[in-house]
Scaffold this motif. Structure first.
Motif, short mmCIF file in Angstrom:
data_model
loop_
_atom_site.label_atom_id
_atom_site.label_comp_id
_atom_site.label_asym_id
_atom_site.label_seq_id
_atom_site.Cartn_x
_atom_site.Cartn_y
_atom_site.Cartn_z
N GLY A 166 0.81 -1.23 0.00
CA GLY A 166 0.00 0.00 0.00
C GLY A 166 0.83 1.27 0.00
O GLY A 166 0.36 2.33 0.39
N LYS A 167 2.11 1.19 -0.43
CA LYS A 167 2.97 2.38 -0.44
C LYS A 167 2.84 3.09 -1.77
O LYS A 167 2.67 2.45 -2.82
N SER A 168 2.94 4.39 -1.75
CA SER A 168 2.81 5.12 -3.02
C SER A 168 4.15 5.17 -3.74
O SER A 168 5.23 5.23 -3.13
N PHE A 169 4.07 5.12 -5.04
CA PHE A 169 5.28 5.18 -5.87
C PHE A 169 4.90 5.67 -7.26
O PHE A 169 3.72 5.69 -7.63
N GLY A 170 5.88 6.08 -8.02
CA GLY A 170 5.62 6.62 -9.36
C GLY A 170 6.07 5.64 -10.43
O GLY A 170 6.43 4.50 -10.15
N SER A 171 6.03 6.08 -11.68
CA SER A 171 6.52 5.21 -12.76
C SER A 171 7.58 5.94 -13.57
O SER A 171 7.28 6.54 -14.60
N PRO A 172 8.80 5.93 -13.04
CA PRO A 172 9.87 6.64 -13.73
C PRO A 172 10.17 6.03 -15.10
O PRO A 172 10.01 4.83 -15.30
#
Ligand code: PEP
Ligand code: MG
Length: 600
Positions: free
Chosen positions: A434-440
């Motif tokens: 449930g951690k937020s992350f981006g899509s580099p």
């Protein structure tokens, strides 16, 4: 410790000694006048510090802690049974430990500190030098070579002294650093005191230390043979980083002549305003400029000068900042900070580009050929936890931030695919928690010849590419970029280099993918017409080069640059290419260079 350099107290060096001009290679532009501070040591660099009698006790304590640490390290290494690297010589390390324990080395160091009122580093150097000289004079070859062990032990204690209680460098005003070779981590430590210039015996245009020097706007000259025989701490010198010369004992007339240039040069970048609108050549080709930067403060300056983002963040600098492997939390924080300062322009963060020696025991892991060894992405794929942790930090930091990931030392598709899998896997894990992350976006450094041959496939497989000319030249021409002895063979304008650059840029342009040139060539106004002629429209460089390169871009026509490349197409030696470029620069663009620029 209230450290003070002996620079201030040095005897006046400007006597009637004759003016001497030493020729070297200019590796960071600018002119500086100042006094020499000699740096010694190989792994850990230092200089003599005169300490007060009241500081002696603390200094001896500091030495004691370092000796204990060194002994502990040696015991640990010597007792390690398994392990590829340690297998080679537990006996040697045991012998080293005994050398510290059995001999009166420590007592001698302490005596030197007490009697000479000097820092521990200097005491170690002095005592070791005496021992080494004695051993070198022994006839018996086996015994004679013990001097290497003594040097090794001394380096280990010096490295241990470099822990958190290390004395801070405290350079005087207008200090000019002189060293056989300068380590990047030393220069980073010195940066706070803003040395005026750097001169060294070894190193090259693309050595990381000189890349940093250019970032700092610190003139530098290298390739000065046996400098420690010619200079000593306190000597007055002029460093001419335009023409690659160092003037010892300059006369009053010479100082006056160089003073104006030195004053003009000390004007810090950022003083001039950011150019309006996108940067274009005279005939309207847009060229985007980015910064090679690993600090928000440096990027702020770069942005003010017109940088569109950070084109290269060398994440391995975090090893210096955190004195070892940075944790995920430390990395996350650093990536957030740099991405926040880059804003919309974004930051291209390159995964650790370092060799095995930074991860493993410094003395035990020497590779025969580190530039071809276990480094960069190879290291990350071998020690997966290292790369996974970095990817996690990057994924998390890229939530709501513009971060791209760049993979160094890619030889073909396999490394990219392996890293992609890791990124995918880590993203899934983060999602499951449930951690937020981006899509580099993911890009490849194109810096080894096989990647040039695989450029079609690599462009397909990645979102963008970064052209690392520093290593590309090194690997294409098989010339160690840090070895002064072969500097004459490190030729940025070798026809093979130009062919490779052209192939890479044309392929990326055809595929509509971004291709950013981020090696040192991109930061040199001299090479800019060439790069633009070869198809470059994105250049990333140290902050200090931005103004000069932008001025060049705005002062040339892409069409003229194209003609230059056409005229080079028919020549086949590096000398001919250099001559053709030189003539073109003199004829068309000399007005865009500083008045004291010397065209070879
Ligand atoms: C290069 O190789 O050109 C590059 C940009 O990377 P580094 O100088 O850090 O190897
Ligand atoms: Mg490189």
């Amino acid at each position: 410790m209230n450290a003070k350099t002996n620079l201030d107290g040095a005897a006046p060096a400007v006597k009637a000694a004759p003016e001497v001009r030493l020729k070297g290679s200019a590796v960071s532009r600018g002119v500086a006048i100042g006094k020499i501070v000699c740096l010694h040591g190989t792994n850990r660099q230092f200089y003599r510090i005169d300490i007060k009698p009241s500081e002696i006790e603390a200094e001896i304590k500091r030495l004691g802690v370092a000796v204990t640490l060194a002994k502990r390290q040696l015991t640990r290494i010597a007792s390690r049974k398994a392990g590829r690297i340690a297998d080679s010589g537990p006996g040697i390390f045991e012998a080293h430990r005994m050398l510290i324990e059995d001999s009166s080395l420590q007592t001698k160091f302490e005596k030197e500190i007490t009697e000479q009122n000097v820092n521990a580093e200097w005491a170690i150097k002095h005592v070791t030098d005496t021992y080494v000289a004695k051993y070198k004079a022994i006839d018996d070859e086996h015994l004679r070579d013990r001097y290497i062990d003594i040097e090794d032990v001394a380096e280990r204690i010096l490295a241990a002294l470099g822990g958190s209680s290390a004395p801070k460098f405290a350079l005087g005003k207008n200090a000019i650093i002189a060293a056989k070779e300068l380590r990047p981590s030393t220069l980073i430590e010195l940066a706070e005191d803003a040395p005026t210039a750097i001169i060294t015996e070894n190193g090259g245009w693309t050595s990381h230390s000189f890349i940093i020097a250019r970032e700092m706007g610190c003139p530098a000259v290298t390739g000065l043979k046996k400098i420690f025989r010619r200079i000593k701490t306190g000597d007055m010198v002029i460093v001419d980083g335009f023409n690659g010369q160092v003037i010892l004992n300059p006369s009053k007339e010479t100082i006056d002549r160089f003073s104006a240039a030195a004053d003009a040069d000390s004007a810090k970048p950022g003083s001039s305003a950011k150019p309006h609108g996108p940067l274009k050549t005279l005939d309207g080709t847009t060229v985007r400029i980015y910064a090679n930067s690993d600090s928000p403060a440096a990027y702020r300056k770069a942005k003010a000068l017109g940088a569109n983002g950070i084109g290269l963040y060398r994440s391995e600098f975090l090893f210096d900042r955190f004195r070892g492997v940075p944790t995920e939390a430390e990395q996350y924080k650093a990536y957030c900070l740099i991405a926040d300062s880059a804003g919309e322009g974004g930051v291209k963060i390159r995964t650790f580009d370092l060799g095995a020696e930074r991860l493993l025991d410094q003395n035990a892991s020497k590779e025969k050929n580190p530039a071809l060894g276990l480094r960069a992405v190879r290291l990350g794929l071998r020690f997966k936890q290292l790369l996974r942790t970095q990817i996690r930090a990057l994924l998390r930091a890229s939530a709501n931030r513009h971060i791209d990931i760049v993979i160094p030392m890619v030889s073909g598709l396999s490394e990219i695919r392996s890293v992609k899998e890791m990124v995918h896997h880590e993203a899934e894990l983060l999602a499951s928690k449930g951690k937020s992350f981006g899509s580099p976006r993911l890009g490849a450094m194109i810096e080894i010849p096989s990647a040039v041959f695989m450029i079609n496939e690599l462009v397909e497989e990645t979102d963008f590419i970064c052209l690392g000319t520093n290593d590309l030249i090194q690997y294409l021409l098989a010339v160690d970029r840090d070895n002064e002895a072969v500097a004459d063979w490190y030729r940025s304008l070798h026809p093979s280099v130009l062919k490779a650059v052209r192939t890479v840029l044309e392929t990326a342009n055809r595929a509509g993918k971004s291709a950013i040139v981020c090696g040192e060539m991109a930061g040199s106004p001299y090479y800019v017409p060439m790069l633009i002629g070869l198809g470059a429209t994105e250049l990333s460089m140290n902050v200090h080069s931005i103004e000069k390169v932008a001025r060049m871009v705005a002062g040339i026509a892409a069409d003229e640059a194209g003609q230059l490349i056409d005229s080079i197409g028919s020549v086949s030696t590096v000398e001919e290419v250099e001559e053709t470029l030189n003539q073109a620069v003199k004829k068309n663009w000399a007005h865009l260079f500083p008045p004291n620029f010397s065209f070879a």
